[in-house]
Design an enzyme around this catalytic site. Structure first.
Site, PDB file in Angstrom:
ATOM      1  N   LYS A 153       9.633  -5.398 -12.091  1.00 52.22           N
ATOM      2  CA  LYS A 153      10.851  -6.220 -11.999  1.00 52.22           C
ATOM      3  C   LYS A 153      11.304  -6.734 -13.366  1.00 52.22           C
ATOM      4  CE  LYS A 153      10.637  -7.560  -7.201  1.00 52.22           C
ATOM      5  NZ  LYS A 153      10.609  -8.600  -6.201  1.00 52.22           N
ATOM      6  N   LYS A 180       8.223   3.984  -2.883  1.00 52.00           N
ATOM      7  CA  LYS A 180       8.178   3.094  -1.711  1.00 52.00           C
ATOM      8  C   LYS A 180       9.580   2.861  -1.116  1.00 52.00           C
ATOM      9  CE  LYS A 180       7.999  -1.378  -2.290  1.00 52.00           C
ATOM     10  NZ  LYS A 180       7.665  -2.754  -2.608  1.00 52.00           N
ATOM     11  N   LYS A 210      14.147  -2.439   0.268  1.00 55.67           N
ATOM     12  CA  LYS A 210      15.486  -2.938   0.609  1.00 55.67           C
ATOM     13  C   LYS A 210      16.349  -3.101  -0.630  1.00 55.67           C
ATOM     14  CE  LYS A 210      13.293  -7.430   1.341  1.00 55.67           C
ATOM     15  NZ  LYS A 210      12.379  -7.992   2.246  1.00 55.67           N
TER      16      LYS A 210
HETATM   17  P1  TYM Z   1       8.320  -8.356   1.066  1.00 54.65           P
HETATM   18  O1  TYM Z   1       9.332  -9.332   1.542  1.00 54.65           O
HETATM   19  O2  TYM Z   1       8.671  -7.472  -0.061  1.00 54.65           O
HETATM   20  O3  TYM Z   1       7.850  -7.442   2.262  1.00 54.65           O
HETATM   21  C1  TYM Z   1       7.447  -7.970   3.511  1.00 54.65           C
HETATM   22  C2  TYM Z   1       6.292  -7.170   4.086  1.00 54.65           C
HETATM   23  O4  TYM Z   1       6.683  -5.801   4.247  1.00 54.65           O
HETATM   24  C3  TYM Z   1       5.730  -4.953   3.594  1.00 54.65           C
HETATM   25  N1  TYM Z   1       6.435  -3.770   3.079  1.00 54.65           N
HETATM   26  C4  TYM Z   1       6.112  -2.501   3.359  1.00 54.65           C
HETATM   27  N2  TYM Z   1       5.119  -1.986   4.107  1.00 54.65           N
HETATM   28  C5  TYM Z   1       5.053  -0.631   4.194  1.00 54.65           C
HETATM   29  N3  TYM Z   1       5.913   0.202   3.565  1.00 54.65           N
HETATM   30  C6  TYM Z   1       6.921  -0.274   2.806  1.00 54.65           C
HETATM   31  N4  TYM Z   1       7.769   0.549   2.201  1.00 54.65           N
HETATM   32  C7  TYM Z   1       7.045  -1.695   2.671  1.00 54.65           C
HETATM   33  N5  TYM Z   1       7.909  -2.498   2.004  1.00 54.65           N
HETATM   34  C8  TYM Z   1       7.515  -3.768   2.264  1.00 54.65           C
HETATM   35  C9  TYM Z   1       5.137  -5.800   2.486  1.00 54.65           C
HETATM   36  O5  TYM Z   1       3.891  -5.333   2.070  1.00 54.65           O
HETATM   37  C10 TYM Z   1       5.064  -7.162   3.169  1.00 54.65           C
HETATM   38  O6  TYM Z   1       3.892  -7.254   3.952  1.00 54.65           O
HETATM   39  N6  TYM Z   1       5.150 -11.093  -1.714  1.00 54.65           N
HETATM   40  C11 TYM Z   1       5.548 -10.770  -0.364  1.00 54.65           C
HETATM   41  C12 TYM Z   1       5.994 -11.968   0.427  1.00 54.65           C
HETATM   42  C13 TYM Z   1       4.995 -13.091   0.499  1.00 54.65           C
HETATM   43  C14 TYM Z   1       3.798 -13.087   1.241  1.00 54.65           C
HETATM   44  C15 TYM Z   1       3.226 -14.384   1.036  1.00 54.65           C
HETATM   45  C16 TYM Z   1       3.140 -12.146   2.033  1.00 54.65           C
HETATM   46  C17 TYM Z   1       5.116 -14.294  -0.126  1.00 54.65           C
HETATM   47  N7  TYM Z   1       4.047 -15.089   0.211  1.00 54.65           N
HETATM   48  C18 TYM Z   1       2.012 -14.738   1.615  1.00 54.65           C
HETATM   49  C19 TYM Z   1       1.930 -12.509   2.625  1.00 54.65           C
HETATM   50  C20 TYM Z   1       1.376 -13.780   2.419  1.00 54.65           C
HETATM   51  C21 TYM Z   1       6.724  -9.799  -0.414  1.00 54.65           C
HETATM   52  O7  TYM Z   1       7.445  -9.735  -1.378  1.00 54.65           O
HETATM   53  O8  TYM Z   1       6.948  -9.121   0.734  1.00 54.65           O
END
Ligand code: TYM
Length: 329
Positions: free
Chosen positions: A111, A193, A196
């Site tokens: 990023k 990957k 969004k």
């Molecule tokens: P985020 O918002 O990017 O994504 C949410 C969840 O979706 C999963 N994910 C995927 N899984 C499989 N294939 C993909 N292409 C894919 N894209 C996204 C992510 O692994 C995630 O589980 N840092 C985290 C948010 C967060 C969080 C937390 C998660 C903040 N605090 C505490 C767990 C616990 C994030 O950016 O997820």
């Protein structure tokens, strides 16, 4: 009862990757665990957000959480910024981290890439805030996709480091990766990957895409050079990804899918895949439409913030006390 925590950023409409890698797995867990599911808006603002769009995306994400089948009687659903303990413990975890380990996070590097001197400092501070989210609930397991593995390792490192300094304060959480679908790939590039924030709209399916759009995106999805529907992640990443999506949406095994399309080529396979994805999202979208404008949604989020605060404040107090910061008690 063991505790689950997970969070999703309200930084755009969720993709099929978010659903298959994370959200789908949240639903069965609600019957077995004490679950906290969070809309991590403070993580979303680590990059600039348009206020009106962010507001809308927070609401949409709340409605989607419920639409996939989470029961507010069973789980605690809440917005991160409505529970101030997150920001407070986030600061403490930031002070526990080292600059070097934060700079090594691959998501930070991705990023930050190309931003020169103007890298938002919040991007660097992001993983300690995530650690705080998790540690505030004495979490046992964190269901996430594979892209969060490094952040989870850091969370554990920070918790252990803190405990070594101040005593046995934090429970050390474990990651829970799905067996299949931990990394759903872009429809346009089987080695990237699904995300969004991909500027190429054809690379991802949004959970709110209509049937026509889904069908078009799947028909245009990248395939591999031969025409066999065969699972081989190394040689055929694009088709293997489509097969994984098919399997997760239909409940069929990869072997069954391979047998179904033997000698049939990609056309028939993609037509059926589109149908399977449309039918997976259809009931979710219908429930979403019913929920998104209701005041019931606000009631659920308010109750969730209160329940989450009650737990989080106790843990925060324990942390501050161990550090010498709780003057009373
Ligand atoms: P985020 O918002 O990017 O994504 C949410 C969840 O979706 C999963 N994910 C995927 N899984 C499989 N294939 C993909 N292409 C894919 N894209 C996204 C992510 O692994 C995630 O589980 N840092 C985290 C948010 C967060 C969080 C937390 C998660 C903040 N605090 C505490 C767990 C616990 C994030 O950016 O997820």
């Amino acid at each position: 009862m063991k505790t689950i925590f997970s969070g999703i950023q309200p930084s755009g409409i969720l993709t099929l990757g978010n659903y298959l890698g994370a959200m789908k797995h949240f639903v069965p867990l609600q019957d077995e665990f004490n679950c906290f599911y969070c809309i991590v808006d403070q993580h979303a603002i680590t990059v600039p957000q348009d206020p009106a769009v962010l507001k809308e995306n927070i609401r949409r994400l709340a409605a989607l959480y419920l639409a996939v089948g989470l029961d507010p009687e069973k789980v605690t659903l809440f917005i991160q910024s409505e529970v101030p303990a997150h920001a407070k413990l986030g600061w403490i975890m930031l002070c526990t981290a080292y600059l070097g380990e934060l700079e090594r996070m691959t998501q930070f590097k991705d990023k930050a890439d190309g931003r020169g001197e103007s890298i938002p400092a919040g991007l660097l501070a992001y993983p300690p805030l995530m650690a705080a989210d998790i540690l505030l609930y004495d979490t046992d397991f964190v269901p996430v996709g594979e892209d969060q593995k490094q952040h989870m390792e850091l969370t554990r490192d920070l918790a252990v480091r803190f405990n070594n300094r101040y005593g046995d304060v934090f429970r050390i959480p474990e990651i829970r990766l799905p067996e299949t679908g931990a990394r759903i790939m872009s429809l346009q590039d089987g080695t990237k990957k699904m995300s969004k924030s991909d500027p190429n709209q054809g690379g991802f399916i949004s959970m709110l895409d209509d049937p026509d759009t889904i069908t078009k995106k799947i028909k245009r999805a990248q395939t591999d050079s031969d025409s066999a529907v065969r699972y081989d992640k190394a040689e055929k990443p694009a088709v293997s990804n489509l097969m994984t999506i098919y399997s997760l949406c239909s409940g069929k095994t990869l072997d069954e899918i391979e047998a179904m399309y033997e000698g049939k080529g990609y056309g028939a396979f993609k037509g059926d895949l589109a149908e399977v994805v449309v039918e997976t999202l259809r009931p979710i979208q219908a429930r979403y439409e019913q929920l998104v404008q209701t005041s019931e949604l606000d009631d659920i989020l308010s109750a969730g913030a209160k329940k989450a605060s009650d737990v989080a404040n106790q843990v925060l107090h324990r942390v501050e006390k161990a550090m010498g910061m709780a003057r009373l008690g």
